[in-house]
Design an enzyme around this catalytic site. Structure first.
Site, short mmCIF file in Angstrom:
data_model
loop_
_atom_site.label_atom_id
_atom_site.label_comp_id
_atom_site.label_asym_id
_atom_site.label_seq_id
_atom_site.Cartn_x
_atom_site.Cartn_y
_atom_site.Cartn_z
N SER A 166 21.19 -41.67 6.45
CA SER A 166 22.19 -42.74 6.39
C SER A 166 23.60 -42.21 6.66
CB SER A 166 22.13 -43.48 5.05
OG SER A 166 22.54 -42.62 4.01
N SER A 167 23.89 -40.98 6.24
CA SER A 167 25.24 -40.44 6.47
C SER A 167 25.50 -40.25 7.96
CB SER A 167 25.41 -39.09 5.77
OG SER A 167 25.17 -39.22 4.40
N LEU B 61 16.85 -40.78 4.86
CA LEU B 61 16.56 -41.19 6.23
C LEU B 61 17.78 -41.10 7.15
CD1 LEU B 61 14.20 -44.26 5.62
CD2 LEU B 61 13.58 -41.93 6.22
N ALA C 272 23.90 -41.82 10.40
CA ALA C 272 23.94 -43.14 11.04
C ALA C 272 25.31 -43.79 10.82
CB ALA C 272 22.82 -44.02 10.48
N ASP D 84 19.84 -35.10 13.23
CA ASP D 84 19.95 -36.48 12.75
C ASP D 84 21.05 -37.25 13.50
OD1 ASP D 84 21.65 -34.75 11.52
OD2 ASP D 84 21.25 -35.43 9.47
C1 MEV Z 1 17.03 -32.75 7.11
O1 MEV Z 1 16.69 -34.08 7.44
C2 MEV Z 1 16.48 -31.80 8.12
C3 MEV Z 1 16.92 -30.37 7.96
O2 MEV Z 1 16.29 -29.61 9.02
C4 MEV Z 1 18.41 -30.22 8.05
C5 MEV Z 1 18.98 -30.39 9.45
O3 MEV Z 1 18.23 -30.40 10.42
O4 MEV Z 1 20.21 -30.49 9.53
C6 MEV Z 1 16.45 -29.78 6.65
#
Ligand code: MEV
Length: 291
Positions: A92-93, A90, A95, A136
């Protein structure tokens, strides 16, 4: 003086993997957060305690890049706390990275704009993982529901951030970097095929954005399921995720898909309130863990 900050984890709603190649995706900041506490430390080197973070290098690299960029030297004692397990995929790195940057900004009294926090956070992630879309990091910085494209050149907050979703852990741990490299190998070997998949995913993301904004969840759900099938075609799903997606749909979900890198970790289902319990049950019966 102790300073405390936090940043949320994330869920990819649409467009994972294609996002690594600059295509658009939709990402939602989760309600689960990583907290960072920082205070001055009068020792020769920093003290970093990061029990909820899978890879402490994200915190260390953040501190190094921050110090280098802003020419600050005071040593720190940093401790992280987490609302969620780092094994769930989810974010965490990311965040932890963003919460650390925010804590250092406060500690060294360096006010940064959100876009600067994003740029530094993305640089940290690329420094460690070598690959990644940065979506993310964007979710952790900007929060809410985000339309994200071109590796951060386009970041747009959507008005609606109340998606009626269920999130479940598949019970299988996945390695994001490994899956990104797997897709990259496939991209090199079967460029036409993979590019076609990415383009179709991008079309779904653009259509999905409209449906989400209109709160047309019936059609947004269909888009999610189609996205799952394309990810399956790409080779990043597995029987557990496929089973949980099918079980959710049979129980009446508007749509369902894996969320994130695939290979395990989490899946999401878009559900109406009357169907929520039935879908929850179907996921649990299928071996999933509701988060
Ligand atoms: C990983 O949560 C989502 C991916 O598209 C990798 C990224 O967007 O950096 C697989």
């Amino acid at each position: 003086m102790k300073i405390k900050t936090s940043a949320p984890g994330k869920l990819i709603i649409l467009g994972e993997h294609a996002a690594v190649y600059g295509f658009p995706c939709i990402v939602l900041a989760s309600d689960k957060r990583i907290y960072v506490e920082v205070e001055e430390f009068n020792g020769g080197s920093d003290i970093i305690l990061a029990p909820g973070v899978k890879d402490i290098r994200f915190v260390k690299k953040t501190i190094n890049l921050f110090r280098h960029k802003y020419s600050v030297t005071k040593k720190v004692r940093i401790k992280t706390y987490s609302d969620f397990s780092s094994t769930l995929g989810l974010g965490s790195s990311s965040a932890a990275t963003v919460a650390t940057i925010k804590a250092l900004c406060k500690f060294y009294i360096i006010p940064l704009k959100k876009i600067d926090v994003f740029n530094l956070g993305y640089k940290t992630v690329l420094g460690i993982q070598k690959v990644g879309s940065g979506a993310d990091i964007a979710a952790s910085v900007f929060e809410g529901l985000i339309f994200y494209a071109k590796k951060g050149k386009l970041i747009k907050k959507l008005k609606n951030n109340q998606l009626p979703i269920i999130t479940a852990y598949s019970g299988v741990k996945a390695d994001t970097s490994e899956l990104i490299f797997y897709v990259n190998k496939k991209y090199k070997n079967k460029k036409n095929h993979v590019e076609k998949i990415f383009k179709k995913i991008a079309e779904l993301v653009v259509a999905g954005k409209k449906f989400i904004e209109r709160e047309d969840f019936v059609n947004a759900g269909k888009i999610m399921t189609e996205n799952h099938l394309l990810l399956k075609d790409l080779g990043v799903s597995n029987s557990k995720l496929d089973g949980l997606v099918s079980a959710s749909l049979r129980a009446g979900a508007w749509g369902a898909k894996l969320s994130g890198a695939g290979g395990g970790d989490c899946m999401i289902a878009l559900v109406s309130e009357p169907k929520r319990n039935a879908v929850n049950r179907a996921i649990v019966d299928g071996g999933g863990q509701i988060l």
